[in-house]
Every structure is written in structure tokens, then in C-alpha cells.
Design an enzyme around this catalytic site. Sequence first.
Site, PDB file in Angstrom:
ATOM      1  N   ALA A 141       0.864  -1.187   0.000  1.00 48.61           N
ATOM      2  CA  ALA A 141       0.000   0.000   0.000  1.00 48.61           C
ATOM      3  C   ALA A 141       0.894   1.227   0.000  1.00 48.61           C
ATOM      4  O   ALA A 141       2.073   1.157   0.363  1.00 48.61           O
ATOM      5  CB  ALA A 141      -0.878  -0.023   1.245  1.00 48.61           C
ATOM      6  N   GLU A 166       4.083  -6.081   6.675  1.00 48.15           N
ATOM      7  CA  GLU A 166       3.385  -5.031   7.413  1.00 48.15           C
ATOM      8  C   GLU A 166       3.835  -4.918   8.862  1.00 48.15           C
ATOM      9  O   GLU A 166       3.887  -3.836   9.426  1.00 48.15           O
ATOM     10  CB  GLU A 166       1.874  -5.261   7.369  1.00 48.15           C
ATOM     11  CG  GLU A 166       1.223  -4.981   6.039  1.00 48.15           C
ATOM     12  CD  GLU A 166       1.294  -6.143   5.065  1.00 48.15           C
ATOM     13  OE1 GLU A 166       2.109  -7.060   5.256  1.00 48.15           O
ATOM     14  OE2 GLU A 166       0.525  -6.112   4.088  1.00 48.15           O
TER      15      GLU A 166
HETATM   16  N1  T1G Z   1       4.716   3.171  -0.053  1.00 51.57           N
HETATM   17  C1  T1G Z   1       5.254   4.348  -0.455  1.00 51.57           C
HETATM   18  N2  T1G Z   1       6.519   4.491  -0.936  1.00 51.57           N
HETATM   19  C2  T1G Z   1       7.272   3.377  -0.985  1.00 51.57           C
HETATM   20  C3  T1G Z   1       6.789   2.114  -0.579  1.00 51.57           C
HETATM   21  C4  T1G Z   1       5.451   2.039  -0.107  1.00 51.57           C
HETATM   22  N3  T1G Z   1       4.902   0.882   0.259  1.00 51.57           N
HETATM   23  N4  T1G Z   1       7.801   1.206  -0.764  1.00 51.57           N
HETATM   24  C5  T1G Z   1       8.844   1.885  -1.265  1.00 51.57           C
HETATM   25  N5  T1G Z   1       8.527   3.178  -1.406  1.00 51.57           N
HETATM   26  C6  T1G Z   1       9.392   4.226  -1.958  1.00 51.57           C
HETATM   27  C7  T1G Z   1      10.557   4.544  -1.039  1.00 51.57           C
HETATM   28  O1  T1G Z   1      10.169   5.486  -0.067  1.00 51.57           O
HETATM   29  C8  T1G Z   1      11.554   5.098  -2.033  1.00 51.57           C
HETATM   30  O2  T1G Z   1      11.116   6.419  -2.346  1.00 51.57           O
HETATM   31  C9  T1G Z   1      11.322   4.259  -3.281  1.00 51.57           C
HETATM   32  O3  T1G Z   1       9.991   3.718  -3.150  1.00 51.57           O
HETATM   33  C10 T1G Z   1      12.292   3.123  -3.427  1.00 51.57           C
HETATM   34  O4  T1G Z   1      12.246   2.397  -2.187  1.00 51.57           O
HETATM   35  C11 T1G Z   1      -2.769  -2.720   3.118  1.00 51.57           C
HETATM   36  C12 T1G Z   1      -1.040  -1.997   5.017  1.00 51.57           C
HETATM   37  C13 T1G Z   1       9.943  -2.388  -2.127  1.00 51.57           C
HETATM   38  C14 T1G Z   1      11.806  -3.709  -1.086  1.00 51.57           C
HETATM   39  O5  T1G Z   1       6.404  -2.555   3.728  1.00 51.57           O
HETATM   40  O6  T1G Z   1      10.435  -2.749   1.509  1.00 51.57           O
HETATM   41  O7  T1G Z   1       0.801  -2.823   2.164  1.00 51.57           O
HETATM   42  O8  T1G Z   1      13.213   7.596  -1.657  1.00 51.57           O
HETATM   43  O9  T1G Z   1      14.603   2.944  -1.527  1.00 51.57           O
HETATM   44  O10 T1G Z   1      15.787  -0.562  -1.577  1.00 51.57           O
HETATM   45  O11 T1G Z   1      -1.983  -4.745   3.957  1.00 51.57           O
HETATM   46  O12 T1G Z   1      10.983  -0.107  -0.688  1.00 51.57           O
HETATM   47  O13 T1G Z   1      12.866   6.943  -4.043  1.00 51.57           O
HETATM   48  O14 T1G Z   1      11.459   8.775  -3.000  1.00 51.57           O
HETATM   49  O15 T1G Z   1      13.272   1.118  -0.335  1.00 51.57           O
HETATM   50  O16 T1G Z   1      14.879  -1.166  -3.897  1.00 51.57           O
HETATM   51  C15 T1G Z   1       3.827  -2.967   2.938  1.00 51.57           C
HETATM   52  C16 T1G Z   1       8.067  -1.292   1.785  1.00 51.57           C
HETATM   53  C17 T1G Z   1       3.203  -1.621   3.062  1.00 51.57           C
HETATM   54  C18 T1G Z   1       7.303  -2.582   1.541  1.00 51.57           C
HETATM   55  C19 T1G Z   1      12.280  -1.709  -2.507  1.00 51.57           C
HETATM   56  N6  T1G Z   1       4.957  -2.900   2.051  1.00 51.57           N
HETATM   57  N7  T1G Z   1       9.073  -1.083   0.765  1.00 51.57           N
HETATM   58  O17 T1G Z   1      13.496  -1.494  -1.841  1.00 51.57           O
HETATM   59  O18 T1G Z   1      14.049   0.814  -2.735  1.00 51.57           O
HETATM   60  S1  T1G Z   1       1.808  -1.611   4.144  1.00 51.57           S
HETATM   61  C20 T1G Z   1       6.189  -2.675   2.543  1.00 51.57           C
HETATM   62  C21 T1G Z   1      10.224  -1.821   0.754  1.00 51.57           C
HETATM   63  C22 T1G Z   1       0.667  -2.533   3.313  1.00 51.57           C
HETATM   64  C23 T1G Z   1      -1.567  -3.594   3.251  1.00 51.57           C
HETATM   65  C24 T1G Z   1      -0.502  -3.011   4.103  1.00 51.57           C
HETATM   66  C25 T1G Z   1      11.245  -1.430  -0.266  1.00 51.57           C
HETATM   67  C26 T1G Z   1      11.297  -2.335  -1.496  1.00 51.57           C
HETATM   68  P1  T1G Z   1      12.234   7.512  -2.789  1.00 51.57           P
HETATM   69  P2  T1G Z   1      13.611   1.838  -1.589  1.00 51.57           P
HETATM   70  P3  T1G Z   1      14.643  -0.637  -2.536  1.00 51.57           P
END
Ligand code: T1G
Length: 706
Positions: A64, A127
Site C-alpha cells: 500500500a 506489514e
Molecule cells: N509506499 C510508499 N513508498 C514506498 C513504498 C510504499 N509501500 N515502498 C517503497 N517506497 C518508496 C521509497 O520510499 C523510495 O522512495 C522508493 O519507493 C524506493 O524504495 C494494506 C497496510 C519495495 C523492497 O512494507 O520494503 O501494504 O526515496 O529505496 O531498496 O496490507 O521499498 O525513491 O522517494 O526502499 O529497492 C507494505 C516497503 C506496506 C514494503 C524496494 N509494504 N518497501 O526497496 O528501494 S503496508 C512494505 C520496501 C501494506 C496492506 C498493508 C522497499 C522495497 P524515494 P527503496 P529498494
Amino acid sequence: MDSPVVTLTRNGAIAVVTIDRPPVNALSADVRRGLLDAFDELADDPGVAGVVLACAGRTFVAGAEISEFGTPAFSEADPNDVHAAIENLNIPVVCALHGTTLGGGMELALACHYRIATPTAKLGLPEVTLGLLPGGGGTQRLPRLIGAADALEMMLSGAPMSAQTALEKDLIDVIVEGNLLEAAQRFVGELVATRAPLRLASEVDVDRASVSPTLFAETRTSLAKKARGAIAPARIVDCVVAAVTRPFAEGLKYERDLFVECMNSRQSAALRHAFFAEREAGKLPGNLAGNAKDMDLRPIRKVGIVGAGTMGGGIAMNFLNAGIPVVLLEVKQDALERGLGLIRKNYEATASKGRMTLEQVAQRMALCSGSLEYAELQDCDLVIEAVFENMDIKKAVMTRLGEVCKPGAIIATNTSTLDVDVLAAASGRAADVVGMHFFSPANVMRLLEVVRGRDTAPEVLATVMGLARTIKKVAVVSGVCFGFIGNRMLEPYLRECESLLLEGATPTQIDHAVEAFGMAMGPCRMIDMAGVDVAAKVVLERRKEGALPADPSYRTACQMLFELGRHGQKTAAGYYRYEGRTPVHDPEVDRVMEGLAAQYGIARRSDISDEEIVERCLYPLMNEGAKILEEGIAYRAGDIDIVWLNGYGFPALKGGPMHAANVIGLEQIVACLDHYADKRGNAFGYWTVAGLLGDLAAAERAFGDA
Ligand code: T1G
């Protein structure tokens, strides 16, 4: 269908729904609306026999849109409505997975009838690392697909699963080589041709016989120990119980209620703050050095390290792990061999735990050479000095490096306490010099303070920040001051700890109070582990430089313990006596503190509360953070939080000292500092409120406010 982030195309009777929202296709409200529109359109189109759901760019949906939580956008276009629209389509929907399918992306995939993936794809529900739980049906569908135990493990660890493991668990149907989209269209065509059934995870019942009767109780017991006070893990267990015991619709509603509870919790706000702060910390502010990608970064193909001690060897391992050759320089053969041996021993220890193969050990060691000759550093693109923490010794090394290193090579100092500008000047090429303050053990600790000198060239700073990502470090830029960001804030924290000892608090009481706040380790145990001698020498060095407050009783406790030979764990006695690694209260320390109190005329008290301990240790630390911000030593409050979360055991559930100060309330912090100034006197300025802190508090604002 006119959403810019979701497109619907047709290839004969096969429809392709594509999400395209860089950088990670996060499931924002506009994506959810686009998906609802697309599947509503498909529901009314008799000409479509099957659907592929895919993403453009580097990855399938990685979750998300985290920045939407707590905003009105979060409530727009419920993901559960999207999932229902997919499940209820009367034609097969195949999800094509690549990159990192995480969180809301995983839940989207679980709502599809079939799932295919590339060999390198990873799937996860992380999450919990954000203080959340899968709030889009993940806690209800996953147990129905892979069983309660595996679902709990996946959601409580937050760890991604490989495509191969997912295939073995029937979480995906096939791993495809080559073009994913073409394979997905072929796959859905076969489903149509064979009239394959539409599989709805929501209609599967969890096989209760497969659920161990003690699973949930054992999980909760384990969480009580390792997830101390965390809300989300406990709620995940509650949701999986619901998946096993309740109908899907009821479980989904229950999940949503618990998700909102987690989303609204301070713990999740802190973890989401840290998520973005860590990424911001890796960026140079535009005004400082322009945009790194517009600069001529200096390629780092070979690294030299001067000093093969514990730090030098640990630093070397970071580069060897990234496949970058290292030359390790020492002054004596036996020291060099000891250093190389230590590196090999560390790798072999990792291999013995099955975390790497002996072949990988050999590969890494093949990249590491040793020498006694500075000339061997001439072809290095970066040379890091990691010699003894003494200004004269380091200056001499920096001078040699300035002479020997090729033009354009970056010269870095690993100093933790000395003036980087002085060392830069000694090199004769200050523009090439930067601080790289690794934290011990350097091959383990993620934090790296990158210290920009007065003359450090912008592209040198940008190069090292990029290199930090390559060696998997969390880099934070610091300006030049004593202790940079972390150790400078540690100073008032330790000062107050020692004052409290002289006033009558015991090491046990202080450590327990601070650990109850959430710190991984109290100050006394921490110094005993790092070495009372190390702490005492820093104080002695600063006293010599006249850089300490005039307060005669300043940090006398560690001085005295040092003189008594109580150097901490390494001598089985420091602030505690040690039975093995177990700290035990030592009445001898009480006597030492009583003696110091008498010597300096400090009244002993028996009414020191845990609350006073936390306030006196942590609020001056936060106040110092405000000074670091207003002096421009740190770019952002979030950077300071990242330093303390990754280098000093600050509780992740509190988001770092500056975030924690915001939660406490800056006006409360100011009032407390004023209170101790009145109660204890402020002769040495210990309680003077930093200008920035006072201004923000007066304006009812917070650190990090835009
Ligand atoms: N939301 C918004 N921005 C995100 C994002 C996210 N989920 N994931 C990454 N970004 C942005 C990050 O801030 C950065 O921005 C760019 O993408 C690259 O990320 C309803 C409630 C996917 C493994 O926890 O683990 O879904 O700095 O530098 O090292 O049930 O990002 O470029 O402007 O980390 O290659 C669950 C979180 C959310 C995954 C990539 N998902 N993201 O790693 O790049 S809650 C997560 C990561 C949810 C639902 C629930 C990693 C990555 P900028 P990065 P990376």
C-alpha cells in the site's frame, strides 16, 4: 478506462490490466480506483475470456502507499472491494509477479484465481515491520492457502519468500522463464481452453485438524518475549485465529478493525516515520550538492584500508561482501597476518552457521590482499584509515595518503572523535577527504556516519553516500563536531547517568529505568560492554583539549573505575561485577560512588525515581539533537533518529529520539529541562534549552515540520 496509473488493454479474448506507478507500484487510492474501474468494465464485457493482472517497471505492487495512512486517501476505494471485484469475476484472473510483491501487492495477488512468477520474484507480507498487519484480507486468505502455522510465520517475520518456496507451498502456480507477460497470457489461455475452475481463496476453509492445538498459545508466549510490547504481532495472531474459526466475511471485518487500531497506534507512526527517514537520510539536500545523478561520481573499483585491527578488518569485510577488492595495509607482518586471519575467521564462523558456503569464503578472501607498503595503495579509488585513535598517528597516516593516493582517489578517516578538518588538512588534499565513521563491529552494524569536511568536494560526498548503499550501510551525513551526531548526543546521556550514580542511583536502577523506556541496553551495561577504559580515554583526551565543562565532577565515575582497573566486561568488573557475561550489582561500586560524592560535595538521595532517570538521561540527549540541527551538523531531525535507531539501540517502536520528543511534546521537554535547571542549578549550561527546541515548542510545532 482512463486512469493514468492503471491501463486495460486487450489481446483477443485476453485482457491485460497493467499498473504503472513508479517507483514501486504502491497501491495508492488512484491505483485502487483504476483497478475498480478496470474490473467493473471487464465484468460487463462478454468478449473477454481471461485476465492478466501485471505491473510495469521494476516490481509488482510492493505494498500500500504508506504515506496515505492516517490521511483521507486511505479510506478511498477500499482494497477489499478491489479484491472482491477480482474474485467475483466469472473468468480466470492470473497475477503475473516480478520483483518484490509485498503487503497490499501480495494481498492483491491472493485475490486472483491464479498466480505466476519469475524465478527471482519475492513475495511477502512485511506489514509487521511498520507496526501494521495485512489489512486487505491477507490475514484471512493466506492461512486458507498455506495453513495457519506457515501464514503466522510469514506475517510475524515479515520476511519475503522466494518464488521457489512459494511454489512449494502452492502460493503460486508456476515459475516462468523469459517474458512474464507473454507467459501469463499463454497461461490464462490454457485455463480458458481447459475450463479450469476459478479458485477463490476466500471460499477455502482452513483445515482445523492441521492447526496444532498449542499453535496460538505458543506463538503468543514467544511474542511476549521477543516482541516486547509490540501491538501488531499480537493482532496478527488474533486475525489468524479468526481465519481458522470464523467465516471469511466476519474475519475480514475483524481484520479491518484491528488494522485500523494498529494504523492509529503510536508504534506504527514511529515505524512508518523511520521507514521514510531512513530513505531520506541517504539523500543529499538539493541545495548542498545539487542532484547526485547530475554529478561526476568517482567509480570505486578498489579499496585500501590502513590498519588491520578489529575495525580495519570489519570495514574490509563490507567491501569484500560487495565484491570490491581490498588491500589491507599494516606496518608489521604479524599484525597484517593477524588482521587477515581475523577476516577469514569471521567468514568461516558465518559459514559454520550455514549462512555462507566455504566457496564464498574463498571468493571473498581471494579479493583481499595485504601489504606493508603504502605504494600498494596507488591504484585504489578509496583509502580508509582505521589506525589507532590518536591525532598525531592519524595525521601522519593522512599525510602519507595524500602523497601516495592517485589523483581523484577518495581518502576517508574512520575517526570517531577527532576533527576531520584537521585530518583533511594533513592530507594536503582536503577536497578528497571525508569521514566514514563505521560502528563496531563494522561488518555487522548497519550505521555509517559520513562526515563532510569543510572542504569535502560535493562529488566525494555523493560518491560515498552511493557507495554506502552498495555495501548495505544506512548512511547519515554529519558535519564536523566532537562526536558527530551519535556520540555527541551520547555525551549528555552519559553525563547524567554518572551524576545519578554519584547522587545515589545504582547501575541496575539506571539501566532498568532506561531499558523500561525501550533502550536495548542501559548506559552502564553499554559502557561495560564497549569498555570503561575506552570511555575514560575519550574523557581524558577531551579534558586535555579543554573541551569539557569546567565541572570538576564531570564523568569522574568512569575515570575512577578506569583507575581501579574496572574496565568493564573485559575485566569482569566495571559498573557491575560479571559472572560470565551476567552483570551483577557490586557493592564496591556503591562505595566508589559514595566516595566521589563526598569528594565533590554531592548530596546522596534515596528518592531518585525511574521517571527522573529517564528525563535526565534522555531529554538532554534530545536537546543536544536540537543543537545539532540548528548548527547544521545534521540535515534533518529524521537523520538523527536514524543514527540512534541503527547505532545506539533506541527503541524502533519510538521512532528515534527526535520523533519520541515530538510524541512527548516539545513544550513538555522544555518544561522538564527548565525544571532541572531550577532544581539542580545550571552553572555549566547542562539544562539550557536549545534555541531551535525553544522556538518550536513556543510555536507548538515539532521537529521535522515542513
Ligand atoms: N509506499 C510508499 N513508498 C514506498 C513504498 C510504499 N509501500 N515502498 C517503497 N517506497 C518508496 C521509497 O520510499 C523510495 O522512495 C522508493 O519507493 C524506493 O524504495 C494494506 C497496510 C519495495 C523492497 O512494507 O520494503 O501494504 O526515496 O529505496 O531498496 O496490507 O521499498 O525513491 O522517494 O526502499 O529497492 C507494505 C516497503 C506496506 C514494503 C524496494 N509494504 N518497501 O526497496 O528501494 S503496508 C512494505 C520496501 C501494506 C496492506 C498493508 C522497499 C522495497 P524515494 P527503496 P529498494
